[in-house]
Design an enzyme around this catalytic site. Structure first.
Site, PDB file in Angstrom:
ATOM      1  N   LEU A 426      -3.318   2.586 -12.033  1.00  0.00           N
ATOM      2  CA  LEU A 426      -2.636   3.631 -11.245  1.00  0.00           C
ATOM      3  C   LEU A 426      -3.170   5.050 -11.449  1.00  0.00           C
ATOM      4  CD1 LEU A 426       1.171   2.667 -11.443  1.00  0.00           C
ATOM      5  CD2 LEU A 426      -0.445   2.195  -9.607  1.00  0.00           C
ATOM      6  N   HIS A 427      -4.108   5.275 -12.358  1.00  0.00           N
ATOM      7  CA  HIS A 427      -4.514   6.667 -12.628  1.00  0.00           C
ATOM      8  C   HIS A 427      -3.282   7.573 -12.756  1.00  0.00           C
ATOM      9  CE1 HIS A 427      -8.965   6.925 -11.044  1.00  0.00           C
ATOM     10  NE2 HIS A 427      -8.862   6.297 -12.197  1.00  0.00           N
ATOM     11  N   TYR A 595      -1.656   8.809  -7.464  1.00  0.00           N
ATOM     12  CA  TYR A 595      -2.248   8.992  -6.140  1.00  0.00           C
ATOM     13  C   TYR A 595      -3.329   7.945  -5.899  1.00  0.00           C
ATOM     14  CZ  TYR A 595      -0.119  13.662  -6.137  1.00  0.00           C
ATOM     15  OH  TYR A 595       0.760  14.711  -6.174  1.00  0.00           O
ATOM     16  N   HIS A 596      -3.655   7.167  -6.930  1.00  0.00           N
ATOM     17  CA  HIS A 596      -4.776   6.230  -6.851  1.00  0.00           C
ATOM     18  C   HIS A 596      -4.331   4.873  -7.364  1.00  0.00           C
ATOM     19  CE1 HIS A 596      -7.273  10.098  -7.898  1.00  0.00           C
ATOM     20  NE2 HIS A 596      -6.829  10.133  -6.651  1.00  0.00           N
ATOM     21  N   GLN A 597      -4.183   3.899  -6.496  1.00  0.00           N
ATOM     22  CA  GLN A 597      -3.828   2.553  -6.928  1.00  0.00           C
ATOM     23  C   GLN A 597      -5.063   1.671  -6.762  1.00  0.00           C
ATOM     24  OE1 GLN A 597      -1.901   3.800  -3.963  1.00  0.00           O
ATOM     25  NE2 GLN A 597      -1.069   5.232  -5.471  1.00  0.00           N
TER      26      GLN A 597
END
Ligand SMILES: Cc1cc2nc3c(=O)[nH]c(=O)nc-3n(C[C@H](O)[C@H](O)[C@H](O)COP(=O)(O)OP(=O)(O)OC[C@H]3O[C@@H](n4cnc5c(N)ncnc54)[C@H](O)[C@@H]3O)c2cc1C
Length: 660
Positions: A426-427, A595-597
């Protein structure tokens, strides 16, 4: 259905959370947001709790007062929410974590007294009167289509794949669950934009509510709303991916060539990265410390890089942002691809042992195409009757590119197993916030223009990087810690003078997982592991240093207790360091943002550790390909869009050669 007592409890709690920022439109908006949330199970549970809180027994058990909660004075409701937020009991903490953000977003995301008090100007004028350039297909009822390839999702992965496949002469249908919204539709009204352009209206979280998951959901997917930062995959990450997956393409030049191709098409440049006030402060702090600061490469052509750019996370009105909407999808359509919006793919169809198409649920209300809504009204079609119908697309191959949450959900709904849904990354992101004498207006300016990889030099490749993000009031209100109503109000009133240094972490834990609920909606389990938490902690401490060096008068974190210090006050700083460490970054202590998956349908040679093979084809179902962020073997460690586009480019090249 929501009962009036549930609504009344919601209104009472919202009044307690918001204090003077409360207005009567808030509870209705909260309910609307609640109905956007993915799972019926959680929603029904929360509604049941709200109902229970309006009984004497329920209120006694959950709120410690033997009287129904509806109609209590705001101060009393505020005390209840404060107790919940600080409670040792998980259900109570979950209640605060579920209701607080709904109330804050509902109040600050739209015009009204709350937002007015922040100094936020709202959208900068109306959208431009430009024609829409695409004409999505309009199935009028249950329908069946046939094609060579059906692509599910139209974002970074789906858009690129659709264009490459259509250019290769294949008959392509793209199914996009979001609507079609172009420049003329980008109203830049924050609440509306989050509702209409983002997945589940930004209500998706991990199952412990510890991390909010943001993704685009509109024609063009994440590339329409994202911040245009365009990093190629770092060589060390490509090497790690090759080692983890056994896929040579990561290191034999193939993926590098794909990265070059997509970067060229997306117009990636460092020449249009003029920093706004937020990024100037980031740069100033970094320079004063002698730390690394670099310009961000961006996928823009003719970007104004001015104050108005801060709204571009709600869609770029000038068309400068080279989203797939204005690049690859236009190319795909020009090459004959059919685009269908409001089409929610529910399962992959199987014929014999091969994928043979997709069944989708059409939701005309989600299309964003005014003409359809007008047509429905003219035809006397009510919301229900005109609402949903079935679309079947038969195809020789299926490309899943619905993003790293929805692709595994689609595959799981279709009966696939193995490693599908495992290894999700997930960042996780958090920030340090600085209060400045001068106005910063952290909502405006070029989306992202500067970054720092200083901590990577010091702590290694898994350390966080620093970037800023535009903070509009609804989003800011949710991110800024709520301790009590007046405190939050005061902070929001000072919004224009806040700035942030975002701490974007590369998560290394392997336990993240997407599952599906009984109703087919995704459920996300993900936890921050101790090593990542330690790096996040180091990142926050260093980010605070940057803000202090930049001239902030006060610096604080997003942890629930909002520990703060005044630069120059050594004792205060020491206490702050202690408080930050004590609080940590676990659920209930802070809210993280993703914001990044990535990584939930990993590519790899071994079915025991991956979901799809080196040719992007599902181990368990020939004819089903994956072409999005789910493919990543581990986290990209940098903003992932270009990596996604490159892998989609590769998937489509392999598939078109096979089908030609
Ligand atoms: C606010 C924000 C800012 C960001 N900024 C950056 C940045 O600056 N740089 C960067 O590199 N990355 C950024 N990202 C991340 C980047 O946008 C994503 O990593 C990237 O878009 C992922 O590509 P994807 O193809 O996997 O999914 P997406 O681009 O998310 O596309 C998936 C699409 O599939 C659709 N879909 C989902 N389920 C279904 C279904 N069942 N049926 C049909 N369609 C479906 C969705 O609606 C969506 O449109 C940002 C993301 C957000 C949310």
């Amino acid at each position: 259905m929501t009962s009036s007592s549930q609504q009344a409890v919601l209104a009472a709690l919202a009044a307690g959370i918001l204090g003077e920022a409360y207005d009567p439109a808030v509870p209705g908006r909260m309910l609307e947001l609640l109905h956007r949330a993915p799972g019926r199970r959680d929603r029904d549970r929360l509604l049941a709790v709200l109902g229970a809180l309006d009984t004497r027994v329920g209120a006694l058990l959950l709120a410690g007062r033997p009287a129904p909660l509806s109609g209590v004075a705001p101060a009393e409701a505020e005390a209840v929410v404060r107790r919940w937020a600080g409670s040792r009991l998980v259900p109570q903490r979950r209640l605060a974590a579920a209701i607080g953000p709904l109330a804050l977003l509902a109040a600050y995301g739209w015009p009204g007294p709350a937002r007015d008090a922040t100094g936020y100007p709202g959208p900068l004028g109306p959208p431009p009167d430009l024609p829409r350039r695409l004409v999505p297909l309009r199935p009028d009822g249950d329908e069946e289509l046939a094609c060579d390839v059906v692509v599910v999702g139209s974002g970074a992965g789906g858009g690129v794949a659709a264009a490459a496949l259509a250019r290769a002469g294949l008959d392509v249908v793209v199914l996009e669950k979001g609507g079609y919204r172009a420049e003329r539709d980008f109203t830049h009204q924050e609440g509306d934009a989050l509702r209409d352009l983002y997945l589940y209206g930004t209500t998706l979280t991990t199952d412990d509510l510890g991390c909010r998951i943001l993704a685009g959901s509109t024609l063009g997917g994440g590339t329409v709303v994202n911040y245009s930062t365009s990093f190629v995959t770092p060589p060390a990450v490509l090497a790690e991916w090759a080692a983890t997956s056994g896929v040579e393409a990561f290191v034999n030049g193939e993926v590098e060539a794909a990265l070059e191709a997509v970067a060229a098409r997306a117009g990636v440049t460092e020449a249009e990265s003029r920093p706004g006030a937020r990024d100037r402060l980031l740069e100033r702090g970094l320079e004063r410390l002698g730390w690394h600061a670099g310009p961000l490469p961006r996928n823009v052509r003719g970007c104004p890089q001015d104050a108005g750019c801060g709204w571009c996370g709600f869609g770029c009105r000038t068309g400068a942002k080279q989203s797939t909407l204005v690049t690859y999808l236009e190319e795909a359509a020009a090459a004959g691809a059919r685009l269908v919006v409001g089409a929610d793919a529910r399962r992959v169809l199987v014929d014999g042992d091969r994928a043979a198409g997709v069944e989708a649920r059409m939701d005309r209300r989600a299309t964003g195409v005014e003409a359809w809504a007008e047509g429905d009204r003219a035809a006397g079609v009510g919301a229900r009757a005109g609402g949903t119908h079935r679309l079947v697309v038969r195809a020789r191959a299926v490309v899943a590119a619905a993003g790293a949450i929805e692709t595994p959900a689609l595959l799981l709904r279709s009966g696939l197993g193995g490693r599908v849904g495992h290894h999700l990354r997930l960042h996780p992101g958090t920030a340090a916030v600085g209060v400045f004498d001068e106005p910063v207006r952290w909502w405006e300016g070029t989306l992202q223009a500067r970054y720092s990889a200083q901590l990577r030099k010091l702590l290694g490749p898994d350390a966080p990087i620093f970037e800023t993000v535009p903070a509009h009031p609804g989003t800011a209100a949710v991110a800024l810690p709520w301790r009590w109503a007046a405190d939050h109000l005061d902070l929001m009133a000072r919004s224009a003078n806040l700035s942030l240094v975002g701490v974007l972490c590369r998560d290394t834990g392997d336990g993240g997982r997407v599952r599906v609920d009984r109703d087919g909606s995704p459920r996300v389990r993900w936890r921050l592991n101790p090593a990542d938490e330690a790096r996040m902690h180091a990142g926050v401490v260093a980010a605070a240093q940057v803000l202090a060096a930049a001239g902030a008068g006060e610096v604080f974190t997003l942890q629930r207790q909002r520990p703060a210090f005044r630069p120059g006050d050594r004792d205060g700083h020491r206490d702050w360091l202690r408080a930050v460490r004590r609080a940590g970054f676990r659920p209930g202590r802070t809210t993280l943002f993703s914001y990044h998956q990535m990584g939930s349908c990993r590519i790899g040679t071994d079915p025991a550790t991956s979901a799809v093979g080196p040719d992007h084809q599902a181990h368990d179902l020939p004819g089903l390909y994956v072409a999005d962020a789910s493919l990543f073997p581990t986290a990209s460690g940098v903003n992932p869009m270009l990596s996604v586009m490159a892998l989609a480019h590769r998937a489509a090249t392999l598939l078109s050669a096979r089908l030609a």
